[in-house]
Write an enzyme that holds these catalytic residues in place. Structure first.
Site, PDB file in Angstrom:
ATOM      1  N   GLY A  80       0.869  -1.186   0.000  1.00 12.27           N
ATOM      2  CA  GLY A  80       0.000   0.000   0.000  1.00 12.27           C
ATOM      3  C   GLY A  80       0.901   1.230   0.000  1.00 12.27           C
ATOM      4  CG  ASP A  90      -0.333   2.148  -5.640  1.00 16.82           C
ATOM      5  OD1 ASP A  90      -1.457   1.757  -6.010  1.00 16.82           O
ATOM      6  OD2 ASP A  90       0.261   1.702  -4.651  1.00 16.82           O
ATOM      7  CG  ASN A 137      -5.543   2.063  -7.015  1.00 12.65           C
ATOM      8  OD1 ASN A 137      -4.713   2.123  -6.109  1.00 12.65           O
ATOM      9  ND2 ASN A 137      -6.740   1.544  -6.827  1.00 12.65           N
TER      10      ASN A 137
END
Ligand code: MRU
Length: 372
Positions: free
Chosen positions: A58, A245, A256
């Site tokens: 993440g 991201d 992402n």
């Protein structure tokens, strides 16, 4: 965030630092939801490996881990020679930056630290590194809380929300980005339901987002990645909220988890609002096109096999594909700005193409682009 085990609740951050022993402390995310365990990495090489192996994952969480890893690397330097220190710290930086290529948060975190440390004595830089890493982690928490504040009004009472992958507190230091509006809505006693995309091949939605929501007693269902179009067509999804991201400040393109682009196309087709949540550390002010974003291709084994726990509780990997077949495993995709309703940031909600115009508010720092 609060974790309840065996009837006992305790607050945890996904990433923290043990100053006494110079270790980074991480929730071992690969074991969730079956086992909750904290591990420590004893040097920056181990910290980098933990990012690569997705013990921690993440964008925000790996940003904070890289920041602590840089501080951890600085602490082990012996002596006062500034040139040798700079050489050492450049190696530490590169090791951590190379762990995963797509998320910009580790780069932004470490470059901000290095820009502030520059010109100081070795001793000062070592202590500054720790303070700055701690600051990045604390900012990450504050940013996510603000995302919750701005995003919460988008969740109507009775809303059915789709989210993809895990952009929850496990993907940050705390709160999460996509989940922050949900946690704020819950705090206001709103009733809503979340559909968690399973998110093959690593199942972050089924394993992590669903676990987080269960910890918070938020109503949810896990769905297979291909089910969302069907649910949208039947009017069962009112809103999509995802993380990112790397979001390009110049173009509004959003990177992402693989499959996010597909969800955005489907949302557009069904006139469903599609929101992206980002802390300021996720903005890339440099790249001019989504095609320049390095997209991580992970091992084909992640596609050909799947991890799970047997009824005995033992974790195991099983083969799910034809043994002689090969696989491709691009981990992220890029969603174009025209498919995105709004980007929820810690300073407000913007249209993707308005990011550049609002760059001063969004923390753009021209000097940072030239560092390293
Ligand atoms: O491969 P992962 O699990 O690190 O991917 C995570 C995601 O794609 C999240 O949605 C993303 O980091 C945005 S929220 C920080």
């Amino acid at each position: 965030m609060k974790v309840t085990r065996n009837g006992q609740s305790k607050n945890y951050r996904t990433v923290s630092f043990d100053k006494t022993n110079n270790k980074v402390r991480l929730i071992e995310q690969r074991l969730l939801p079956h086992q909750f365990k904290i591990i420590s990495t004893k040097n920056y090489v181990e910290t980098s490996q933990a990012i690569k192996d997705m013990i921690v994952r993440g964008a925000g969480a790996i940003g904070a881990t890289a920041a602590y890893g840089l501080a951890q690397g600085a602490q082990i330097f012996q002596g006062n020679g500034i040139k040798t220190f700079e050489k050492h710290i450049a190696k530490v930086y590169q090791t951590l930056a190379n762990a995963r290529p797509t998320a910009i948060d580790p780069i932004n975190a470490m470059q901000t630290m290095l820009a502030k440390m520059a010109g100081q004595t070795v001793e000062n830089q070592k202590s500054m590194a720790l303070t700055l890493a701690e600051q990045f982690a604390n900012d990450d928490v504050a940013y996510c809380q603000k995302i919750g504040y701005f995003g919460e009004p988008l969740i109507q009472n009775g809303a059915q929300i789709l989210t993809h992958c895990n952009a929850g507190w496990l993907a940050f230091v705390d709160y999460g980005s996509a989940t922050a509006p949900m946690y704020s809505a819950k705090a206001r006693n709103k009733k809503f339901h979340v559909f968690c995309d399973e998110t093959r091949p690593r199942s972050q939605g089924a394993a992590l987002t669903a676990w987080e929501l269960a910890q918070e007693s938020i109503s949810h269902d896990i769905i297979v990645d291909n089910a969302s179009g069907h649910l949208m067509q039947r009017g069962e999804i009112d809103l999509v909220i995802v993380g990112s991201d790397r979001t390009l400040g110049r173009t509004g393109e959003v990177t992402n988890k693989i499959g996010t682009y597909t969800k955005a196309v489907l949302a557009k087709q069904h006139n469903i609002p599609f929101y992206v949540t980002i802390p300021l550390s996720t903005i890339d002010w440099k790249l001019k096109s989504g095609l320049e974003i390095p997209i991580e291709e992970r091992s084909p084994q992640e596609v050909l096999r799947a991890w799970g726990a047997a009824d005995s509780g033992r974790r195991q990997s099983v083969s799910i594909a034809n043994p002689s077949s090969t696989a491709r495993n691009p981990s992220f995709d890029v969603t174009p700005p025209e498919l995105i309703t709004g980007i929820i940031t810690p300073v407000g909600i913007f249209k993707p193409k308005e990011l550049w115009k609002n760059r001063a508010k969004l923390g753009f720092n021209n000097k940072k682009l030239n560092h390293l």
